[in-house]
Design an enzyme around this catalytic site. Structure first.
Site, short mmCIF file in Angstrom:
data_model
loop_
_atom_site.label_atom_id
_atom_site.label_comp_id
_atom_site.label_asym_id
_atom_site.label_seq_id
_atom_site.Cartn_x
_atom_site.Cartn_y
_atom_site.Cartn_z
N LYS A 199 -0.77 -9.36 -58.02
CA LYS A 199 -0.84 -8.00 -58.53
C LYS A 199 -1.07 -8.01 -60.04
O LYS A 199 -0.77 -8.99 -60.71
CB LYS A 199 0.49 -7.27 -58.24
CG LYS A 199 0.68 -6.85 -56.80
CD LYS A 199 1.95 -6.03 -56.67
CE LYS A 199 2.22 -5.63 -55.22
NZ LYS A 199 1.21 -4.69 -54.68
N ARG A 250 3.32 -5.77 -43.62
CA ARG A 250 3.03 -5.65 -42.18
C ARG A 250 3.23 -6.98 -41.47
O ARG A 250 3.50 -7.01 -40.28
CB ARG A 250 1.63 -5.07 -41.97
CG ARG A 250 0.49 -5.94 -42.40
CD ARG A 250 -0.77 -5.13 -42.69
NE ARG A 250 -0.63 -4.32 -43.89
CZ ARG A 250 -1.54 -3.44 -44.31
NH1 ARG A 250 -2.64 -3.25 -43.63
NH2 ARG A 250 -1.34 -2.75 -45.41
#
Ligand code: BES
Ligand code: ZN
Ligand code: ZN
Length: 511
Positions: A292, A366
């Site tokens: 990130k 996920r």
């Protein structure tokens, strides 16, 4: 106490002086009494309903009454919910200050309104007040004064939480002793809400703690004491996670010191099949190899907020002695970068036997939930299941941070979530799932691919593959974990604890 100076020098040196965190974070002492002796109070709070025209202040001592009537008129105080008017106590009163706290029209106000009213009082009181007497005589004609009183007192507690364990000189921890003129019924209602508040505090704490001190093993150690409340706790370490073929969970943790863990808390409040709560417990999200940006990483200690919400809800349900069977499953990882990092294009095997190609190591939520959902379903055969996660930035773009996004195709599970959201003021907004979206999660080399699309719906479609036939819904709470104001003093807000706890009750009642 002053913390050692080395504490300021970074995680490695800080370990020996890491503050010990409490099991209870209730800052206020609360008593309920039906005797109206106010002589010990330095502060008197009078709950004032909205209809000030017909207010009968007759119960008050004459000087005080005239004083208040005059101030109310001069200041146009209407008693609207959360409004506050403070007056200096008249010479004849033993109290230094008298606070009028508007509670609105009690035939209309919601639980959230009452909580905010309490929060407004908590924000108003200073350390000049110590013994606070709350006079409820003006609202006793309302239809359910006990519940209103309990909710207002609960709002005070939620607002009075402070995360100051890392301040060398904690300044503003509120310490007020409240005495409420109220019945035992109000006390009973309040005690149920104290159990809920303790769940919220634990969730706030787990997210507020610096991420290097709440990595998977530390996270587990911080919740172990819940066993004393009758919750049974099961922990799987990295080897057990791998042995059960939970390669998606294992892979996200493989570059971190602790490795992947799975935490299970079980409250067996009935013989019925359980409800399952599954929360994303990624204790920090660097993004992994798909690292990130600095700005994107800034808030990523909140990436365990879904898992913290599940732990907090389990604590609340145990504290309330709920007669419902509930299991909480928290896959725990720290999404890190090292030579052991998972790589884009790697393929992992999941517990469900579905293979997944890694498209983007930053779509780790996920992956860990896929195995968490499968574990909950295969080990506990729940009658319904809800997962909660800080899953996608796209969710924030779609519905902002005043709502979380919900997904699913079981109307019963969704309806109970909507009702719960409105009840506790953690609002949910449904976003679509459509079979056409499947193409964004199909891989050329494996069964599925993660992160092929940044959408919130794509994340939900991916998770649905692992929920199997169990009635299920997904909550994307990205961006919800830190908003402050009202009952939230700042920092982590414990989002999801009240929503999940209420969902458990609502769904059980609706079946
Ligand atoms: N933890 C983030 C999602 C997030 C973003 C939470 C902002 C709170 C605030 C998640 O793991 C993530 O990085 N998601 C990616 C998915 C993408 C790579 C498919 C995202 O949303 O950008
Ligand atoms: Zn991520
Ligand atoms: Zn994440």
């Amino acid at each position: 106490m002053k913390l050692a100076r080395s504490f300021m020098l970074g995680a490695a040196l800080a370990l020996s002086s890491t503050p010990v965190l409490a099991n209870s974070y209730l800052n206020t002492n609360v008593a309920f009494t039906q005797q109206a002796d106010q002589s010990q109070a330095d502060t008197i709070v009078i709950l004032v309903p909205a209809d000030t025209e017909s207010l009968d202040l007759g119960g008050l001592e004459r000087n005080t009454r005239e004083h208040i009537e005059r101030v109310m008129e001069l200041q146009s105080f209407t008693g609207s919910a959360g409004s506050i008017l403070e007056v200096v106590g008249p010479v004849s009163s033993s109290a230094d200050r008298i606070i009028l706290l508007g509670v609105g029209d009690l035939s209309e106000v919601s639980r959230a309104d009452n909580e905010k009213t309490g929060a407004a009082l908590a924000a108003h009181l200073t350390d000049k007040s110590s013994q606070v007497f709350v006079d409820t005589s003006l609202i006793n004609a309302a239809s359910n004064p006990a519940l209103n009183i309990a909710q207002i007192a609960h709002g005070i507690d939620l607002r009075n939480y402070r995360f100051d364990a890392y301040k060398s000189e904690p300044a503003d921890r509120p310490q007020h002793n409240f005495t409420w003129s109220a019945t035992e019924q109000a006390e009973g209602e309040y005690n149920r809400l104290v159990a809920l508040a303790e769940g919220v505090f634990l969730a706030r704490e787990l997210v507020n703690i610096p991420p290097s001190e709440s990595a998977p093993i530390a996270f587990i150690e911080k919740v172990r004491y819940l066993e004393d409340m009758g919750l049974s706790i099961t922990v799987l370490g990295p080897d057990e996670v791998r042995d059960m073929n939970m390669g998606a969970l294992y892979g996200v943790g493989q570059a971190s010191k602790d490795g992947a863990h799975l935490l299970v808390l079980h409250w067996e409040g009935s013989d019925q099949a359980p409800l399952a709560l599954v929360g994303k417990g990624n204790t920090f999200d660097t993004g992994g190899i798909n690292v990130k940006s600095g700005a994107g990483m800034r808030t990523m200690k909140t990436d365990s907020a879904g898992g913290a919400a599940v732990v907090g809800a389990m604590k609340a349900l145990a504290g309330q002695n709920a007669s419902i069977n509930v299991v909480g499953v928290v896959p725990l990882t720290q999404n890190m970068i090292s030579r052991d990092s998972q790589l884009p294009s790697d393929v992992v095997m999941t517990g469900a036997g579905i293979t997944v190609e890694i498209n983007n190591t930053d779509a780790e939520g996920r992956l860990i939930l896929a195995d968490g959902l499968w574990y909950a379903r295969s080990q506990y055969e729940p009658r319904a299941m809800v997962d909660i996660a800080t899953l996608t930035g796209a969710k924030v773009g779609a519905v902002g941070t005043d709502y979380s996004a919900i997904f699913g195709d079981d109307e019963g599970v969704l309806a109970a979530l909507r009702t719960a959201g409105e009840t506790v003021d953690e609002l949910v907004w449904q976003l679509p799932m459509h079979d056409n979206y499947m193409k964004s999660i199909r891989s050329e080399v494996a069964d599925l691919i993660n992160g092929g699309s940044p959408g919130a719906s794509a994340g939900a479609m991916f998770l649905r593959e692992f929920a199997g036939d169990t009635p299920w819904a997904h909550i994307d709470m990205a961006g919800n974990a830190m908003s402050s104001g009202g009952i939230h003093p700042g920092g982590a807000n414990g989002y999801g604890v009240r929503l999940l706890t209420e969902w458990v009750y609502q769904y059980s009642a609706s079946e």
